[in-house]
Write a protein that holds these residues in place. Structure first.
Motif, PDB file in Angstrom:
ATOM      1  N   PRO A 170     -29.805 -14.685 -12.783  1.00 55.67           N
ATOM      2  CA  PRO A 170     -28.594 -15.314 -13.349  1.00 55.67           C
ATOM      3  C   PRO A 170     -27.745 -15.956 -12.264  1.00 55.67           C
ATOM      4  N   PRO A 171     -27.289 -17.173 -12.472  1.00 51.92           N
ATOM      5  CA  PRO A 171     -26.526 -17.865 -11.426  1.00 51.92           C
ATOM      6  C   PRO A 171     -25.147 -17.236 -11.215  1.00 51.92           C
ATOM      7  N   GLY A 172     -24.683 -17.288  -9.975  1.00 52.67           N
ATOM      8  CA  GLY A 172     -23.326 -16.852  -9.660  1.00 52.67           C
ATOM      9  C   GLY A 172     -23.107 -15.365  -9.667  1.00 52.67           C
ATOM     10  N   LEU A 173     -24.206 -14.577  -9.685  1.00 53.34           N
ATOM     11  CA  LEU A 173     -24.035 -13.129  -9.804  1.00 53.34           C
ATOM     12  C   LEU A 173     -23.655 -12.494  -8.471  1.00 53.34           C
ATOM     13  N   TRP A 174     -24.107 -13.076  -7.380  1.00 53.53           N
ATOM     14  CA  TRP A 174     -23.778 -12.535  -6.060  1.00 53.53           C
ATOM     15  C   TRP A 174     -23.056 -13.585  -5.244  1.00 53.53           C
ATOM     16  N   ARG A 175     -22.020 -13.175  -4.583  1.00 57.40           N
ATOM     17  CA  ARG A 175     -21.303 -14.079  -3.704  1.00 57.40           C
ATOM     18  C   ARG A 175     -22.041 -14.156  -2.368  1.00 57.40           C
ATOM     19  N   GLU A 176     -21.978 -15.298  -1.743  1.00 59.14           N
ATOM     20  CA  GLU A 176     -22.701 -15.495  -0.490  1.00 59.14           C
ATOM     21  C   GLU A 176     -22.247 -14.513   0.588  1.00 59.14           C
ATOM     22  N   GLU A 177     -20.945 -14.161   0.554  1.00 55.39           N
ATOM     23  CA  GLU A 177     -20.426 -13.293   1.607  1.00 55.39           C
ATOM     24  C   GLU A 177     -20.644 -11.810   1.314  1.00 55.39           C
ATOM     25  N   SER A 178     -21.187 -11.477   0.133  1.00 54.53           N
ATOM     26  CA  SER A 178     -21.356 -10.080  -0.249  1.00 54.53           C
ATOM     27  C   SER A 178     -22.446  -9.414   0.601  1.00 54.53           C
ATOM     28  N   VAL A 179     -22.146  -8.212   1.102  1.00 52.20           N
ATOM     29  CA  VAL A 179     -23.129  -7.481   1.898  1.00 52.20           C
ATOM     30  C   VAL A 179     -23.513  -6.156   1.237  1.00 52.20           C
ATOM     31  N   ASP A 180     -22.818  -5.763   0.174  1.00 55.41           N
ATOM     32  CA  ASP A 180     -23.159  -4.496  -0.460  1.00 55.41           C
ATOM     33  C   ASP A 180     -24.353  -4.697  -1.400  1.00 55.41           C
ATOM     34  N   PRO A 181     -25.057  -3.600  -1.737  1.00 58.90           N
ATOM     35  CA  PRO A 181     -26.280  -3.725  -2.529  1.00 58.90           C
ATOM     36  C   PRO A 181     -26.075  -3.662  -4.040  1.00 58.90           C
ATOM     37  N   TRP A 182     -24.824  -3.617  -4.478  1.00 61.21           N
ATOM     38  CA  TRP A 182     -24.552  -3.320  -5.871  1.00 61.21           C
ATOM     39  C   TRP A 182     -24.578  -4.565  -6.753  1.00 61.21           C
ATOM     40  N   LEU A 183     -24.756  -4.316  -8.023  1.00 61.19           N
ATOM     41  CA  LEU A 183     -24.617  -5.363  -9.047  1.00 61.19           C
ATOM     42  C   LEU A 183     -23.204  -5.308  -9.608  1.00 61.19           C
ATOM     43  N   ARG A 184     -22.543  -6.455  -9.624  1.00 66.32           N
ATOM     44  CA  ARG A 184     -21.224  -6.531 -10.258  1.00 66.32           C
ATOM     45  C   ARG A 184     -21.181  -7.800 -11.102  1.00 66.32           C
ATOM     46  N   ALA A 185     -21.424  -7.650 -12.394  1.00 73.20           N
ATOM     47  CA  ALA A 185     -21.335  -8.779 -13.325  1.00 73.20           C
ATOM     48  C   ALA A 185     -19.883  -8.899 -13.774  1.00 73.20           C
ATOM     49  N   ALA A 186     -19.319 -10.095 -13.628  1.00 74.76           N
ATOM     50  CA  ALA A 186     -17.910 -10.302 -13.934  1.00 74.76           C
ATOM     51  C   ALA A 186     -17.750 -11.356 -15.016  1.00 74.76           C
ATOM     52  N   PRO A 187     -16.866 -11.130 -15.976  1.00 75.00           N
ATOM     53  CA  PRO A 187     -16.693 -12.089 -17.076  1.00 75.00           C
ATOM     54  C   PRO A 187     -16.355 -13.494 -16.611  1.00 75.00           C
ATOM     55  N   GLN A 188     -15.568 -13.624 -15.542  1.00 76.68           N
ATOM     56  CA  GLN A 188     -15.170 -14.957 -15.100  1.00 76.68           C
ATOM     57  C   GLN A 188     -16.317 -15.702 -14.417  1.00 76.68           C
ATOM     58  N   ASP A 189     -17.375 -14.981 -14.000  1.00 76.03           N
ATOM     59  CA  ASP A 189     -18.504 -15.614 -13.326  1.00 76.03           C
ATOM     60  C   ASP A 189     -19.697 -15.816 -14.249  1.00 76.03           C
ATOM     61  N   GLN A 190     -19.986 -14.827 -15.090  1.00 75.43           N
ATOM     62  CA  GLN A 190     -21.184 -14.882 -15.931  1.00 75.43           C
ATOM     63  C   GLN A 190     -20.896 -15.071 -17.419  1.00 75.43           C
ATOM     64  N   SER A 191     -19.629 -15.131 -17.793  1.00 70.39           N
ATOM     65  CA  SER A 191     -19.279 -15.135 -19.211  1.00 70.39           C
ATOM     66  C   SER A 191     -19.961 -13.972 -19.926  1.00 70.39           C
ATOM     67  N   SER A 192     -19.951 -12.829 -19.262  1.00 67.99           N
ATOM     68  CA  SER A 192     -20.525 -11.609 -19.826  1.00 67.99           C
ATOM     69  C   SER A 192     -19.459 -10.533 -19.788  1.00 67.99           C
ATOM     70  N   ASP A 193     -19.768  -9.379 -20.362  1.00 70.66           N
ATOM     71  CA  ASP A 193     -18.918  -8.221 -20.145  1.00 70.66           C
ATOM     72  C   ASP A 193     -19.006  -7.828 -18.671  1.00 70.66           C
ATOM     73  N   GLY A 194     -18.074  -7.011 -18.226  1.00 64.66           N
ATOM     74  CA  GLY A 194     -18.090  -6.552 -16.845  1.00 64.66           C
ATOM     75  C   GLY A 194     -18.998  -5.349 -16.682  1.00 64.66           C
ATOM     76  N   PHE A 195     -19.916  -5.424 -15.722  1.00 64.73           N
ATOM     77  CA  PHE A 195     -20.843  -4.317 -15.461  1.00 64.73           C
ATOM     78  C   PHE A 195     -20.949  -4.065 -13.966  1.00 64.73           C
ATOM     79  N   PHE A 196     -21.220  -2.802 -13.634  1.00 61.09           N
ATOM     80  CA  PHE A 196     -21.500  -2.392 -12.262  1.00 61.09           C
ATOM     81  C   PHE A 196     -22.786  -1.590 -12.277  1.00 61.09           C
ATOM     82  N   ALA A 197     -23.589  -1.733 -11.224  1.00 60.49           N
ATOM     83  CA  ALA A 197     -24.792  -0.901 -11.111  1.00 60.49           C
ATOM     84  C   ALA A 197     -25.123  -0.680  -9.643  1.00 60.49           C
TER      85      ALA A 197
END
Length: 414
Positions: free
Chosen positions: A380-407
């Motif tokens: 999915p596009p826009g799911l990870w920021r280029e500067e992100s170094v952590d291994p986690w998933l963070r889906a954000a409504p403003q980026d993916q037009s989805s509910d907010g999720f963390f994994a």
């Protein structure tokens, strides 16, 4: 028949009173009192009531700055706010008063605003809340045990339901217009599940393969267990567990409809030494902990949650999440995988839990969720920021037009 604002106000107050239930079921039960209302009437009133709940604090301040927020939350008659909301929807809301605090401007309780700012700046929080205050689209997950995305799209189009593929999500479709699909024939035939785009990213993190044993420790109604069954081609064993037997009961007709025979339902007592889990110690190829949480990532669908939660509830949930992670780790076999997920936006339920597990389990290796999803064909596009170094998933409504999720995902050492 009464006009829209009084009915919307009654519905909003109803949602605020029934704080431990989901909005969708509450709406259905509420509108049964008004059988003469047509589909468009119900949609219009529902949208107005949601607008009131999404902007409750801001509307209350505009109506009477001297009235405390708690008074509006406990108010039996929200008609003045519904009337003001109807005007704002028709004419546009006035520009925010510069005297407003961030929490007032974003229509949040003070404690929640502070908690959300713990790992994001004010500009990011403003963008997040703008996304959460929009109606959610309807997303589908194609059931590959019964059909393919192309075939389902064609079937739905013949029935007058237009969809578009979800970018980078293998089996995801999104309706071009919101509508109720519960009586749709393709749904009845088990060709798809209604599942948010962000939620569709969680089960693939398990790396499930045919023949494996996967434990879904907090299975609830079974959405992710069903997804796991499809990913495994219904070949293997999925143990769907929950301490709430009534939730597991709701899963049974879904399993039958989807044709998923690999899922075994297992009620739990909730204790640390639950006898139902003893045989599975270090036996599972993967364990999914879709943890009980605040649900703040679902505010587009459940706007009443903003006013239901209290800071002490987050503390209680965080303690439970820590316990569940420790319990789940005991079930993973050497070389197996542990997946922790929430639909929360709070660091206390997300990043803090992952960091605490890292500190307490140095023999477990954090796995990069981006690589895991890419391997599963999910990009999915826009799911990870280029500067992100952590291994986690963070889906954000403003980026993916989805509910907010963390994994977060870990692998147990061999």
């Amino acid at each position: 028949m009464r006009s829209d604002p009084p009915l919307a106000a009654e519905l909003a107050a109803h949602l605020l009173r029934q704080r431990d239930q989901g909005a969708e079921g509450l709406l259905r039960r509420f509108f049964r009192q008004y059988p003469k209302l047509g589909k468009r009437d119900r949609a219009r009133i529902g949208d107005l009531s949601y607008f009131v709940l999404r902007h409750l604090r801001l509307l209350g301040w505009a109506e009477d700055p001297a009235t405390p927020l708690e008074n509006w939350i406990e108010q039996a008659d929200l008609t003045p706010l519904a009337q003001r909301a109807q005007t704002w929807l028709a004419e546009g809301a006035p520009p925010p008063d510069p005297a407003l605090t961030t929490a007032q401007r974003l229509s949040l309780p003070d404690w929640l605003c502070d908690a959300l700012l713990a790992e994001r700046d004010e500009a990011e929080l403003t963008a997040l809340m703008a996304a959460l205050q929009q109606p959610a689209p309807v997303d589908l997950r194609v059931n590959r045990l019964r059909t393919s995305p192309t075939k389902l799209q064609a079937r739905l189009a013949r029935d007058g339901v237009e969809t578009t593929p979800l970018p980078g999500i293998a089996d995801g479709l999104r309706l071009t217009a919101r509508r109720n699909l519960r009586n749709d024939s393709a749904f009845a035939d088990g060709l798809y599940e209604i599942q948010d785009a962000g939620s569709q990213l969680i089960a693939p993190l398990c790396g499930a393969q045919a023949g494996q044993t996967i434990i879904d420790l907090c299975a609830g109604g079974g959405g992710k267990a069903l997804h796991l069954a499809a990913l495994m081609g219904d070949q293997g064993k999925i143990i769907a567990c929950d301490v709430h037997a009534h939730r597991l009961d709701r899963m049974r007709p879904r399993l039958k409809r989807a044709g998923a025979r690999s899922v075994e339902i297992q009620p739990l007592t909730g204790g640390d030494d639950d006898p139902a889990l003893t045989p599975w110690r270090q036996q599972a190829d993967a364990v999914l902990v879709d943890a009980p949480c605040s649900g703040l990532g679902t505010l587009r669908r459940q706007p009443h949650l903003t006013w239901r939660l209290r800071a002490e509830e987050i503390t209680r949930l965080a303690a439970l999440q820590t316990q569940l992670l420790a319990r789940a780790a005991q079930l993973v076999k050497p070389g197996g995988r542990l997946v922790y997920a929430t639909c929360s936006l709070l660091a206390a339920e997300n990043q803090a839990q992952a960091r605490a597990f890292d500190a307490a389990h140095p023999d477990w290796t954090p796995l990069p969720t981006q690589d895991l999803l890419r391997h599963a064909g999910m990009t999915p596009p826009g799911l990870w920021r280029e500067e992100s170094v952590d291994p986690w998933l963070r889906a954000a409504p403003q980026d993916q037009s989805s509910d907010g999720f963390f994994a977060a995902v870990w692998q147990r050492s061999e």
